[in-house]
Write a protein that holds these residues in place. Structure first.
Motif, PDB file in Angstrom:
ATOM      1  N   LEU A   1       0.841  -1.195   0.000  1.00 36.11           N
ATOM      2  CA  LEU A   1       0.000   0.000   0.000  1.00 36.11           C
ATOM      3  C   LEU A   1       0.881   1.252   0.000  1.00 36.11           C
ATOM      4  O   LEU A   1       1.741   1.419   0.873  1.00 36.11           O
ATOM      5  CB  LEU A   1      -0.913   0.010   1.231  1.00 36.11           C
ATOM      6  CG  LEU A   1      -1.899   1.178   1.310  1.00 36.11           C
ATOM      7  CD1 LEU A   1      -2.871   1.157   0.135  1.00 36.11           C
ATOM      8  CD2 LEU A   1      -2.655   1.147   2.639  1.00 36.11           C
ATOM      9  N   TYR A   2       0.645   2.099  -1.002  1.00 36.86           N
ATOM     10  CA  TYR A   2       1.368   3.373  -1.113  1.00 36.86           C
ATOM     11  C   TYR A   2       0.385   4.516  -0.876  1.00 36.86           C
ATOM     12  O   TYR A   2      -0.704   4.551  -1.460  1.00 36.86           O
ATOM     13  CB  TYR A   2       1.994   3.527  -2.499  1.00 36.86           C
ATOM     14  CG  TYR A   2       3.172   2.601  -2.732  1.00 36.86           C
ATOM     15  CD1 TYR A   2       4.471   3.027  -2.465  1.00 36.86           C
ATOM     16  CD2 TYR A   2       2.987   1.314  -3.221  1.00 36.86           C
ATOM     17  CE1 TYR A   2       5.560   2.189  -2.673  1.00 36.86           C
ATOM     18  CE2 TYR A   2       4.058   0.465  -3.434  1.00 36.86           C
ATOM     19  CZ  TYR A   2       5.347   0.906  -3.151  1.00 36.86           C
ATOM     20  OH  TYR A   2       6.426   0.078  -3.359  1.00 36.86           O
ATOM     21  N   GLN A   3       0.775   5.438  -0.010  1.00 34.48           N
ATOM     22  CA  GLN A   3      -0.009   6.656   0.201  1.00 34.48           C
ATOM     23  C   GLN A   3       0.887   7.857  -0.085  1.00 34.48           C
ATOM     24  O   GLN A   3       1.999   7.950   0.454  1.00 34.48           O
ATOM     25  CB  GLN A   3      -0.547   6.728   1.634  1.00 34.48           C
ATOM     26  CG  GLN A   3      -1.660   5.721   1.900  1.00 34.48           C
ATOM     27  CD  GLN A   3      -2.264   5.846   3.284  1.00 34.48           C
ATOM     28  OE1 GLN A   3      -1.717   6.526   4.139  1.00 34.48           O
ATOM     29  NE2 GLN A   3      -3.391   5.176   3.511  1.00 34.48           N
ATOM     30  N   ASP A   4       0.403   8.730  -0.970  1.00 29.24           N
ATOM     31  CA  ASP A   4       1.203   9.873  -1.412  1.00 29.24           C
ATOM     32  C   ASP A   4       2.573   9.431  -1.906  1.00 29.24           C
ATOM     33  O   ASP A   4       3.593  10.097  -1.675  1.00 29.24           O
ATOM     34  CB  ASP A   4       1.352  10.898  -0.284  1.00 29.24           C
ATOM     35  CG  ASP A   4       0.015  11.505   0.116  1.00 29.24           C
ATOM     36  OD1 ASP A   4      -0.810  11.748  -0.802  1.00 29.24           O
ATOM     37  OD2 ASP A   4      -0.215  11.699   1.324  1.00 29.24           O
ATOM     38  N   GLY A   5       2.600   8.256  -2.568  1.00 27.35           N
ATOM     39  CA  GLY A   5       3.840   7.752  -3.153  1.00 27.35           C
ATOM     40  C   GLY A   5       4.775   7.063  -2.188  1.00 27.35           C
ATOM     41  O   GLY A   5       5.849   6.597  -2.581  1.00 27.35           O
ATOM     42  N   GLN A   6       4.390   6.951  -0.906  1.00 27.75           N
ATOM     43  CA  GLN A   6       5.254   6.377   0.123  1.00 27.75           C
ATOM     44  C   GLN A   6       4.718   4.997   0.518  1.00 27.75           C
ATOM     45  O   GLN A   6       3.510   4.820   0.736  1.00 27.75           O
ATOM     46  CB  GLN A   6       5.269   7.281   1.358  1.00 27.75           C
ATOM     47  CG  GLN A   6       6.432   7.039   2.299  1.00 27.75           C
ATOM     48  CD  GLN A   6       7.693   7.744   1.832  1.00 27.75           C
ATOM     49  OE1 GLN A   6       7.618   8.691   1.065  1.00 27.75           O
ATOM     50  NE2 GLN A   6       8.836   7.266   2.273  1.00 27.75           N
ATOM     51  N   LEU A   7       5.613   3.995   0.602  1.00 26.05           N
ATOM     52  CA  LEU A   7       5.200   2.661   1.046  1.00 26.05           C
ATOM     53  C   LEU A   7       4.840   2.716   2.529  1.00 26.05           C
ATOM     54  O   LEU A   7       5.688   3.049   3.367  1.00 26.05           O
ATOM     55  CB  LEU A   7       6.319   1.646   0.814  1.00 26.05           C
ATOM     56  CG  LEU A   7       6.041   0.213   1.283  1.00 26.05           C
ATOM     57  CD1 LEU A   7       4.887  -0.402   0.483  1.00 26.05           C
ATOM     58  CD2 LEU A   7       7.290  -0.651   1.167  1.00 26.05           C
ATOM     59  N   VAL A   8       3.600   2.384   2.866  1.00 20.24           N
ATOM     60  CA  VAL A   8       3.174   2.472   4.261  1.00 20.24           C
ATOM     61  C   VAL A   8       2.794   1.114   4.837  1.00 20.24           C
ATOM     62  O   VAL A   8       2.699   0.982   6.065  1.00 20.24           O
ATOM     63  CB  VAL A   8       1.979   3.443   4.417  1.00 20.24           C
ATOM     64  CG1 VAL A   8       2.393   4.858   4.037  1.00 20.24           C
ATOM     65  CG2 VAL A   8       0.777   2.989   3.587  1.00 20.24           C
ATOM     66  N   ARG A   9       2.567   0.092   3.976  1.00 18.81           N
ATOM     67  CA  ARG A   9       2.149  -1.196   4.530  1.00 18.81           C
ATOM     68  C   ARG A   9       2.409  -2.315   3.531  1.00 18.81           C
ATOM     69  O   ARG A   9       2.296  -2.131   2.325  1.00 18.81           O
ATOM     70  CB  ARG A   9       0.652  -1.168   4.869  1.00 18.81           C
ATOM     71  CG  ARG A   9       0.182  -2.366   5.701  1.00 18.81           C
ATOM     72  CD  ARG A   9      -1.338  -2.379   5.814  1.00 18.81           C
ATOM     73  NE  ARG A   9      -1.961  -2.688   4.522  1.00 18.81           N
ATOM     74  CZ  ARG A   9      -3.214  -2.389   4.208  1.00 18.81           C
ATOM     75  NH1 ARG A   9      -3.977  -1.726   5.062  1.00 18.81           N
ATOM     76  NH2 ARG A   9      -3.712  -2.712   3.030  1.00 18.81           N
ATOM     77  N   GLY A  10       2.765  -3.454   4.074  1.00 15.64           N
ATOM     78  CA  GLY A  10       2.863  -4.669   3.274  1.00 15.64           C
ATOM     79  C   GLY A  10       2.070  -5.760   3.973  1.00 15.64           C
ATOM     80  O   GLY A  10       2.056  -5.845   5.201  1.00 15.64           O
ATOM     81  N   ALA A  11       1.382  -6.587   3.196  1.00 16.11           N
ATOM     82  CA  ALA A  11       0.555  -7.640   3.795  1.00 16.11           C
ATOM     83  C   ALA A  11       0.572  -8.878   2.912  1.00 16.11           C
ATOM     84  O   ALA A  11       0.735  -8.792   1.692  1.00 16.11           O
ATOM     85  CB  ALA A  11      -0.879  -7.167   3.981  1.00 16.11           C
ATOM     86  N   THR A  12       0.392 -10.043   3.547  1.00 14.95           N
ATOM     87  CA  THR A  12       0.234 -11.288   2.799  1.00 14.95           C
ATOM     88  C   THR A  12      -1.226 -11.444   2.381  1.00 14.95           C
ATOM     89  O   THR A  12      -2.102 -10.730   2.867  1.00 14.95           O
ATOM     90  CB  THR A  12       0.625 -12.504   3.652  1.00 14.95           C
ATOM     91  OG1 THR A  12      -0.284 -12.603   4.753  1.00 14.95           O
ATOM     92  CG2 THR A  12       2.047 -12.389   4.171  1.00 14.95           C
ATOM     93  N   ARG A  13      -1.480 -12.392   1.491  1.00 12.08           N
ATOM     94  CA  ARG A  13      -2.857 -12.650   1.070  1.00 12.08           C
ATOM     95  C   ARG A  13      -3.682 -13.189   2.226  1.00 12.08           C
ATOM     96  O   ARG A  13      -4.847 -12.857   2.392  1.00 12.08           O
ATOM     97  CB  ARG A  13      -2.857 -13.650  -0.084  1.00 12.08           C
ATOM     98  CG  ARG A  13      -4.269 -14.111  -0.450  1.00 12.08           C
ATOM     99  CD  ARG A  13      -4.227 -15.290  -1.421  1.00 12.08           C
ATOM    100  NE  ARG A  13      -3.984 -14.841  -2.776  1.00 12.08           N
ATOM    101  CZ  ARG A  13      -3.502 -15.615  -3.725  1.00 12.08           C
ATOM    102  NH1 ARG A  13      -3.136 -16.853  -3.438  1.00 12.08           N
ATOM    103  NH2 ARG A  13      -3.337 -15.170  -4.952  1.00 12.08           N
ATOM    104  N   GLY A  14      -3.095 -14.085   3.054  1.00 12.79           N
ATOM    105  CA  GLY A  14      -3.860 -14.708   4.137  1.00 12.79           C
ATOM    106  C   GLY A  14      -5.004 -15.531   3.588  1.00 12.79           C
ATOM    107  O   GLY A  14      -4.820 -16.351   2.691  1.00 12.79           O
ATOM    108  N   ASP A  15      -6.221 -15.294   4.096  1.00 11.50           N
ATOM    109  CA  ASP A  15      -7.369 -16.058   3.607  1.00 11.50           C
ATOM    110  C   ASP A  15      -8.104 -15.326   2.487  1.00 11.50           C
ATOM    111  O   ASP A  15      -9.216 -15.687   2.107  1.00 11.50           O
ATOM    112  CB  ASP A  15      -8.340 -16.383   4.749  1.00 11.50           C
ATOM    113  CG  ASP A  15      -8.974 -15.134   5.374  1.00 11.50           C
ATOM    114  OD1 ASP A  15      -8.684 -14.008   4.879  1.00 11.50           O
ATOM    115  OD2 ASP A  15      -9.737 -15.281   6.332  1.00 11.50           O
ATOM    116  N   GLY A  16      -7.476 -14.281   1.937  1.00 13.84           N
ATOM    117  CA  GLY A  16      -8.080 -13.522   0.865  1.00 13.84           C
ATOM    118  C   GLY A  16      -8.778 -12.277   1.359  1.00 13.84           C
ATOM    119  O   GLY A  16      -8.880 -11.277   0.651  1.00 13.84           O
ATOM    120  N   THR A  17      -9.270 -12.320   2.582  1.00 10.48           N
ATOM    121  CA  THR A  17      -9.935 -11.170   3.198  1.00 10.48           C
ATOM    122  C   THR A  17      -9.052 -10.532   4.268  1.00 10.48           C
ATOM    123  O   THR A  17      -8.963  -9.316   4.379  1.00 10.48           O
ATOM    124  CB  THR A  17     -11.271 -11.589   3.831  1.00 10.48           C
ATOM    125  OG1 THR A  17     -12.091 -12.154   2.816  1.00 10.48           O
ATOM    126  CG2 THR A  17     -11.986 -10.398   4.447  1.00 10.48           C
TER     127      THR A  17
END
Length: 789
Positions: A132-148
């Motif tokens: 997830l990028y906000q204003d061009g800055q990487l703010v979060r990374g996440a795995t797929r998990g169960d899709g939700t």
């Protein structure tokens, strides 16, 4: 007969367990193909009995739960998986459904109808992640998990080097969620496993497991140490619209610094998709990373929205899987084969199963240490892997399927071919004048050439193309010659008569005379070919070339002491002892003598190569005597004090003079005295010095000026395919110019020639900053250097 409700419940339980092992533990117990079969069976049963479908079914979700050790992330736009196509017809059916869903004209007798444009890219075998990028800055990374709901791995994704922490350029949305795959390239995976072995840690089964395990480290420093890469394949939530096509969107993301697949291509209709699938499938083994198929996506994003989604997969995309490289089958038995050097090797006999499009009934087990590592028993269900042309290999035991009657694998005490004793080899470790024994991983039959298996393999190697190159002497003919008693050693090939050959099965007058002519034509091999043909343990083609080039004559190679051989590059102590032991053996001496007596005349013999004239310094000579507590610094001190070996021996026995020598501690002085107090050590040192002098390698020998070959001292690597010549021809031309052609890339590599299909070696060269030439530039360079010579 099991009723549908019970079978559905059992399949759900089994699939949930496999999802847990695959997504949470990163320890899958079955290959993907087996999982796919179970999943398709559940899908079919639920289609027949829709009243039994529940929201918790694996068909209604994307499997796996988030690890409690990480924070949880809810995906605003679910991360769905793809439907699969396994056969060509599956792809054509997908294309038909897409055209029907878009209400496009169907084909008829006069035309094929409208064709849909698809984006095509490899299906990477890694771990799906969201960035997830906000204003061009990487703010979060996440795995797929169960899709939700997935796992928050923000700290870890920040350590993946090709993930931008800030987007490049301008014009990107205020909020942009990028989705893709984190994977581990093959070269990085091999290096990681090598480090794990060296550190005594657990190795990873495959690059996918290694990538997933690396991203799930609680300590980001560990993730940072792993060779991970990211490749984007799409987007999730976004605050404003991007390009109107899938390919255009990905190119837009690439402009902002997001890595996408270099293999991304457009295709019109199913036929072009199929052509892409065939092309990348043919190049699969040369790619720098693992893939397990191809992904097709409807290119127009408006069409994607119109087609929509099922419960867990989009209608507008499909994964076209390659034939499974892994399968589960039963180990029926373990038999033992005897090789050229007498190594007794276990071979798995399997219930035949189709793997990567080929029926497999046998697989390599390498040695008994591998059997022990796998915990293998006869009767086990095992996972078999076959990648490209690689020999099928047993990868893992499915322990939960082990039958009660499973039997242990036992090494035979007698050779299964000749009945001679089978013994475990001993590894001799030499360090600072001491030898220690440990058990090797190989069991060996000691029947030598009285064992027909060893004799046949020795002769098959002797006549092979890279050795004596006797055309027409295939395995079957060699077996006939040995079985009929006509050949009991390689030298007997040169005494065969027309009457003996024409009487063999499958021979007539023309073929018999042709074989005898081929044998006669092999009587003038180069020294390097002859050394390789002898089949010295651990001496491959490159080592044979080195011995021939450096020492220049069979006589020197036969006489060379191990302590002299180690002065040659890339020859370690163990290989040096194998070479010396081979030529010391009376039987081997007799075979070589018989070959020379029967007309084999070695070519390209001469003097010691100029590169090795006077190559031995006195200080290094002292250091290589392996005197305990006398390291390289002490050896230099002694070399500065003594003019030669006689003076060194005299100094070692003069305690007063030795005690006054600065630069040696008390332990080193005592060790030096004890070493030369042994007559055997004195005699050995004198023999080594005498041979160095005899060969012209002694520090007092005359130095020679090497005739300047333009690539002398350079190491080159060839990777990929060459179109204007074979790899062997390219290698021969480089060697003729003085280059050494290696099989792997390192910091010492001078140049890499990368043809079509170049994979991990090219990647490694780019990582190290090594010069790379394509085929056209390589040919120009060769022509220039050869013309100058």
């Amino acid at each position: 007969m099991t009723n549908p409700a019970e079978r559905i419940a059992a399949l759900r339980t089994e699939l949930d367990e496999h999802n847990y092992r695959y997504y949470v533990l990163d320890e899958p117990s079955i290959p993907d193909a087996e999982y796919d079969r179970l999943f398709r069976e559940l899908q079919a049963l639920e289609a027949e009995h829709p009243e039994l479908v529940t929201p918790e079914s694996p068909t209604q979700r994307v499997g796996g739960e988030a690890l409690a050790a990480f924070g949880q992330v809810r995906h605003e736009v679910p991360m769905l998986s793809l439907g699969n196509a396994f056969e060509e017809q599956d792809l054509f059916d997908f294309d038909r459904r897409v055209r029907e869903g878009l209400d496009l004209p169907a084909g008829d007798l006069f035309g094929g109808g409208s064709e849909v444009e698809y984006s095509c890219e490899p299906k990477l075998d890694g771990l799906a992640v969201s960035l997830l990028y906000q204003d061009g800055q990487l703010v979060r990374g996440a795995t797929r998990g169960d899709g939700t709901t997935g796992e928050d791995i923000s700290a870890n994704v920040r350590t993946v080097r090709n993930i931008p922490l800030r987007l490049k350029g301008e014009g990107w949305p205020q909020m942009l969620e990028v989705r893709g795959e984190v994977y581990m390239p093959k070269a990085g995976f091999e290096a990681l496993n090598a480090r794990q072995v060296e550190a005594g840690g657990k190795t990873f089964a495959n690059p996918r497991n290694a990538a997933a395990g690396s991203l799930r480290q609680l300590d980001p420093k560990i993730t940072a140490s792993r060779p991970l890469e990211f490749c984007c394949y799409g987007i999730g939530q976004v605050s404003e619209e991007l390009a109107e096509t899938q390919v255009g969107m990905l190119e837009q993301l690439r402009g902002w610094g997001i890595p996408i697949s270099r293999e991304l291509k457009l295709a019109r209709g199913a036929e072009q998709c199929l052509a892409y699938y065939g092309d990348i499938g043919a190049r699969r083994e040369q790619l720098a990373y693992d893939i397990d198929g191809v992904v097709y996506k409807v290119n127009r994003r408006a069409d994607q929205r119109q087609l929509g989604f099922r419960a867990r997969t989009p209608h507008w995309a499909v994964a076209h899987k390659f034939p499974a490289q892994e399968e589960v089958t039963e180990l029926l038995d373990v038999e033992f084969q005897v090789g050229r050097t007498g190594a007794v090797t276990p071979v798995a006999r399997l219930r035949p199963v189709k793997v990567a499009g080929v029926m497999v009934a046998n697989a390599t087990l390498h040695n008994m240490d591998e059997v022990a590592r796998l915990g293998l028993m006869i009767g086990d269900s095992v996972i078999i892997r076959r990648a490209g042309d690689v020999i099928p290999q047993v990868m893992q035991v499915v322990l939960e399927r082990r039958p009660a009657q499973a039997r242990a694998v036992q090494i035979p005490q007698q050779c299964p071919v000749c009945g001679s004793a089978v013994e475990r080899t001993q590894l001799v470790r030499r360090s600072k004048g001491r030898e220690s024994l440990s058990e090797g991983s190989i069991y060996r039959c000691f029947g030598r050439l009285s064992c027909q298996a060893q004799l046949k393999q020795a002769i098959i190697h002797f006549v092979s193309r890279r050795a004596m190159d006797i055309d027409g002497l295939g395995d079957r003919i060699v077996e006939q010659l040995v079985d009929t008693g006509l050949v009991a050693s390689p030298a007997d090939l040169y005494t065969l008569t027309y009457e003996q050959v024409v009487a063999l099965e499958g021979f007539a007058e023309v073929s018999a005379r042709k074989l005898l002519a081929a044998i006669d034509a092999s009587r003038s091999p180069s020294l390097a070919r002859f050394i390789y043909a002898l089949g010295i343990p651990d001496v491959g083609e490159e080592t044979a070339k080195l011995l021939a080039r450096a020492l220049g004559s069979l006589t020197r190679i036969e006489k060379a002491l191990p302590e002299v051989l180690v002065w040659l590059p890339d020859i370690g102590a163990e290989v040096a002892h194998e070479i010396h032991s081979f030529f010391e053996d009376a039987h081997n001496q007799a075979v070589i003598g018989a070959l020379l007596a029967r007309g084999v005349q070695l070519q390209e013999q001469g003097d010691l190569h100029a590169e090795f004239a006077a190559c031995a310094s006195f200080a290094e000579f002292i250091n290589r005597l392996q005197i305990p507590f006398v390291a390289s610094t002490g050896a230099r001190t002694l070399a500065e004090r003594c003019a030669g070996l006689p003076e060194l021996i005299a100094l070692s026995q003069d305690w007063l003079d030795l005690n006054q020598l600065k630069g040696l501690n008390e332990k080193a002085r005592q060790s030096l005295r004890d070493f030369f107090a042994e007559p055997a050590n004195q005699a050995r040192a004198q023999a080594i010095e005498a041979q160095l002098r005899d060969f012209g390698m002694h520090w007092q020998s005359e130095r020679k000026v090497a005739e300047g070959l333009p690539l002398a001292g350079q190491t080159w690597v060839l990777t990929g395919s060459l179109e204007s010549m074979s790899r062997d021809q390219g290698k021969a031309r480089l060697e003729a110019l003085g280059a050494k052609v290696a099989g792997s890339v390192s910091a010492k590599t001078h140049c890499v020639v990368a043809g079509p299909g170049a994979g991990s070696k090219l990647t490694r060269a780019q990582e190290l900053g090594v010069a790379v030439l394509d085929e056209e530039a390589f040919i120009v360079r060769l022509a220039t250097l050869e013309a100058a010579g």
